[in-house]
Write a protein that holds these residues in place. Structure first.
Motif, PDB file in Angstrom:
ATOM      1  N   ARG A   6       0.829  -1.213   0.000  1.00  0.00           N
ATOM      2  CA  ARG A   6       0.000   0.000   0.000  1.00  0.00           C
ATOM      3  C   ARG A   6       0.863   1.263   0.000  1.00  0.00           C
ATOM      4  NH1 ARG A   6      -3.715  -2.086   4.759  1.00  0.00           N
ATOM      5  NH2 ARG A   6      -2.031  -1.003   5.823  1.00  0.00           N
ATOM      6  N   VAL A   7       2.039   1.213   0.614  1.00  0.00           N
ATOM      7  CA  VAL A   7       2.888   2.409   0.619  1.00  0.00           C
ATOM      8  C   VAL A   7       3.410   2.722  -0.777  1.00  0.00           C
ATOM      9  CG1 VAL A   7       3.536   2.124   3.050  1.00  0.00           C
ATOM     10  CG2 VAL A   7       5.061   1.277   1.266  1.00  0.00           C
ATOM     11  N   SER A   8       3.433   1.718  -1.661  1.00  0.00           N
ATOM     12  CA  SER A   8       3.858   1.944  -3.041  1.00  0.00           C
ATOM     13  C   SER A   8       2.715   2.432  -3.928  1.00  0.00           C
ATOM     14  CB  SER A   8       4.417   0.650  -3.645  1.00  0.00           C
ATOM     15  OG  SER A   8       5.539   0.229  -2.941  1.00  0.00           O
ATOM     16  N   ALA A   9       1.491   2.290  -3.451  1.00  0.00           N
ATOM     17  CA  ALA A   9       0.321   2.623  -4.275  1.00  0.00           C
ATOM     18  C   ALA A   9       0.084   4.119  -4.395  1.00  0.00           C
ATOM     19  CB  ALA A   9      -0.929   1.942  -3.717  1.00  0.00           C
ATOM     20  N   THR A  10       0.534   4.876  -3.426  1.00  0.00           N
ATOM     21  CA  THR A  10       0.377   6.332  -3.453  1.00  0.00           C
ATOM     22  C   THR A  10       1.626   6.965  -2.857  1.00  0.00           C
ATOM     23  OG1 THR A  10      -0.719   6.364  -1.301  1.00  0.00           O
ATOM     24  CG2 THR A  10      -2.147   6.285  -3.216  1.00  0.00           C
ATOM     25  N   PRO A  11       1.999   8.125  -3.355  1.00  0.00           N
ATOM     26  CA  PRO A  11       3.199   8.768  -2.820  1.00  0.00           C
ATOM     27  C   PRO A  11       2.971   9.333  -1.421  1.00  0.00           C
ATOM     28  CG  PRO A  11       2.174  10.156  -4.476  1.00  0.00           C
ATOM     29  CD  PRO A  11       1.402   8.874  -4.449  1.00  0.00           C
ATOM     30  N   ALA A  12       4.002   9.279  -0.610  1.00  0.00           N
ATOM     31  CA  ALA A  12       4.009   9.905   0.717  1.00  0.00           C
ATOM     32  C   ALA A  12       5.461  10.139   1.090  1.00  0.00           C
ATOM     33  CB  ALA A  12       3.332   9.020   1.760  1.00  0.00           C
ATOM     34  N   THR A  13       5.725  11.279   1.663  1.00  0.00           N
ATOM     35  CA  THR A  13       7.086  11.633   2.027  1.00  0.00           C
ATOM     36  C   THR A  13       7.607  10.789   3.175  1.00  0.00           C
ATOM     37  OG1 THR A  13       6.635  13.888   1.325  1.00  0.00           O
ATOM     38  CG2 THR A  13       8.548  13.568   2.746  1.00  0.00           C
ATOM     39  N   LEU A  14       6.760  10.554   4.159  1.00  0.00           N
ATOM     40  CA  LEU A  14       7.169   9.893   5.400  1.00  0.00           C
ATOM     41  C   LEU A  14       6.518   8.530   5.522  1.00  0.00           C
ATOM     42  CD1 LEU A  14       8.536  10.095   8.222  1.00  0.00           C
ATOM     43  CD2 LEU A  14       6.424  11.193   9.025  1.00  0.00           C
ATOM     44  N   TRP A  15       7.330   7.508   5.709  1.00  0.00           N
ATOM     45  CA  TRP A  15       6.836   6.158   5.967  1.00  0.00           C
ATOM     46  C   TRP A  15       7.103   5.838   7.426  1.00  0.00           C
ATOM     47  CZ3 TRP A  15       9.095   2.620   1.548  1.00  0.00           C
ATOM     48  CH2 TRP A  15       8.544   2.993   0.311  1.00  0.00           C
ATOM     49  N   LEU A  16       6.061   5.478   8.154  1.00  0.00           N
ATOM     50  CA  LEU A  16       6.174   5.010   9.535  1.00  0.00           C
ATOM     51  C   LEU A  16       5.716   3.557   9.549  1.00  0.00           C
ATOM     52  CD1 LEU A  16       4.660   8.131  11.325  1.00  0.00           C
ATOM     53  CD2 LEU A  16       7.084   7.529  11.095  1.00  0.00           C
ATOM     54  N   LEU A  17       6.651   2.654   9.762  1.00  0.00           N
ATOM     55  CA  LEU A  17       6.396   1.228   9.617  1.00  0.00           C
ATOM     56  C   LEU A  17       6.719   0.510  10.913  1.00  0.00           C
ATOM     57  CD1 LEU A  17       8.146   0.876   6.132  1.00  0.00           C
ATOM     58  CD2 LEU A  17       5.745   1.421   6.594  1.00  0.00           C
ATOM     59  N   ASP A  18       5.727  -0.136  11.483  1.00  0.00           N
ATOM     60  CA  ASP A  18       5.880  -0.823  12.757  1.00  0.00           C
ATOM     61  C   ASP A  18       6.144  -2.310  12.508  1.00  0.00           C
ATOM     62  OD1 ASP A  18       5.821  -1.602  15.399  1.00  0.00           O
ATOM     63  OD2 ASP A  18       3.888  -0.680  15.838  1.00  0.00           O
ATOM     64  N   GLU A  19       7.327  -2.751  12.863  1.00  0.00           N
ATOM     65  CA  GLU A  19       7.765  -4.132  12.671  1.00  0.00           C
ATOM     66  C   GLU A  19       7.472  -4.613  11.248  1.00  0.00           C
ATOM     67  OE1 GLU A  19       6.843  -6.849  15.839  1.00  0.00           O
ATOM     68  OE2 GLU A  19       6.880  -5.257  17.334  1.00  0.00           O
ATOM     69  N   PRO A  20       7.991  -3.894  10.253  1.00  0.00           N
ATOM     70  CA  PRO A  20       7.618  -4.173   8.866  1.00  0.00           C
ATOM     71  C   PRO A  20       8.057  -5.524   8.325  1.00  0.00           C
ATOM     72  CG  PRO A  20       9.435  -2.627   8.946  1.00  0.00           C
ATOM     73  CD  PRO A  20       8.964  -2.805  10.364  1.00  0.00           C
ATOM     74  N   THR A  21       9.064  -6.138   8.905  1.00  0.00           N
ATOM     75  CA  THR A  21       9.557  -7.397   8.336  1.00  0.00           C
ATOM     76  C   THR A  21       9.036  -8.645   9.049  1.00  0.00           C
ATOM     77  OG1 THR A  21      11.584  -7.295   9.656  1.00  0.00           O
ATOM     78  CG2 THR A  21      11.656  -6.307   7.449  1.00  0.00           C
ATOM     79  N   VAL A  22       8.144  -8.460  10.015  1.00  0.00           N
ATOM     80  CA  VAL A  22       7.568  -9.618  10.702  1.00  0.00           C
ATOM     81  C   VAL A  22       6.835 -10.486   9.678  1.00  0.00           C
ATOM     82  CG1 VAL A  22       5.797 -10.340  12.356  1.00  0.00           C
ATOM     83  CG2 VAL A  22       7.414  -8.540  12.957  1.00  0.00           C
ATOM     84  N   ALA A  23       7.092 -11.766   9.694  1.00  0.00           N
ATOM     85  CA  ALA A  23       6.476 -12.784   8.834  1.00  0.00           C
ATOM     86  C   ALA A  23       7.017 -12.792   7.404  1.00  0.00           C
ATOM     87  CB  ALA A  23       4.949 -12.672   8.816  1.00  0.00           C
ATOM     88  N   LEU A  24       7.989 -11.944   7.102  1.00  0.00           N
ATOM     89  CA  LEU A  24       8.549 -11.933   5.748  1.00  0.00           C
ATOM     90  C   LEU A  24       9.691 -12.937   5.623  1.00  0.00           C
ATOM     91  CD1 LEU A  24       8.775  -8.130   4.835  1.00  0.00           C
ATOM     92  CD2 LEU A  24       6.926  -9.754   4.377  1.00  0.00           C
ATOM     93  N   ASP A  25       9.756 -13.591   4.468  1.00  0.00           N
ATOM     94  CA  ASP A  25      10.896 -14.467   4.188  1.00  0.00           C
ATOM     95  C   ASP A  25      12.076 -13.618   3.717  1.00  0.00           C
ATOM     96  OD1 ASP A  25      10.453 -13.831   1.449  1.00  0.00           O
ATOM     97  OD2 ASP A  25       9.199 -15.601   1.178  1.00  0.00           O
ATOM     98  N   ARG A  26      13.218 -14.247   3.544  1.00  0.00           N
ATOM     99  CA  ARG A  26      14.434 -13.497   3.185  1.00  0.00           C
ATOM    100  C   ARG A  26      14.271 -12.700   1.895  1.00  0.00           C
ATOM    101  NH1 ARG A  26      18.745 -18.121   4.579  1.00  0.00           N
ATOM    102  NH2 ARG A  26      18.758 -17.805   6.825  1.00  0.00           N
TER     103      ARG A  26
END
Length: 179
Positions: free
Chosen positions: A142-162
């Motif tokens: 969703r952060v790629s779907a629209t532009p925004a200057t500031l990204w605030l991401l809480d534990e963004p890599t949880v559950a992601l594979d390498r």
């Protein structure tokens, strides 16, 4: 040149002091990585930075304008992805991103956002059928779907594979490079 600053921040959750005396100063392309054990206030700080809650003491400002003076303008410049994915299970992956993009001006494209996180082949699948990692990638797309200057991401890599972590890191690097 945009600057996002916080000074002498104090945060309370109920009757508990979460942190006090905290500050930061970020310029274009800067990143703030917040580390600490569970319950140390990482999510609370992100909520303050997003304007979702207010500090007990201290202040937050964008280009020296306090967030309390222009809260709508601040919300328009940021994307916040909490530790919960906020994915609607009955909607498809494409619909989830389209709804998010529809809330903002200047969407860059649902298909491109899904492709950026390797979800294009799953675009028409109901989100309830996605794995935990796929749901997290959907939330991040969703952060790629629209532009925004500031990204605030809480534990963004949880559950992601390498591979997904590498994709995420590349997206963050490109966003930072753009300022």
């Amino acid at each position: 040149m945009s600057r996002f600053r916080g000074e002498d921040l104090t945060c309370m959750r109920g009757e508990r002091l979460v942190f006090t005396g905290l500050g930061f100063d970020l310029g274009p392309g800067d990143a703030l990585l917040v580390l600490g054990p569970n319950g140390s206030g990482k999510s609370s700080l992100l909520r303050l930075m997003a304007g979702l809650s207010r500090p007990v003491t201290g202040w937050l400002a964008w280009d020296d304008v306090r967030l309390t003076e222009e809260p709508e303008r601040h919300r328009a410049r940021l994307h916040y992805v909490g530790h919960e994915d906020a994915v609607k299970p009955q909607l498809t992956a494409r619909e989830n991103v389209a709804v998010w993009a529809g809330l903002r001006a200047n969407p860059t494209g649902t298909g491109a956002a899904l492709a950026a996180f390797g979800l294009a082949p799953l675009a028409d699948l109901p989100a309830r059928l996605l794995s935990a990692g796929q749901k997290r990638r959907l939330a991040l797309s969703r952060v790629s779907a629209t532009p925004a200057t500031l990204w605030l991401l809480d534990e963004p890599t949880v559950a992601l594979d390498r591979e997904s972590v590498t994709t995420f890191e590349a997206a963050v690097a490109a966003h930072r490079e753009a300022g």
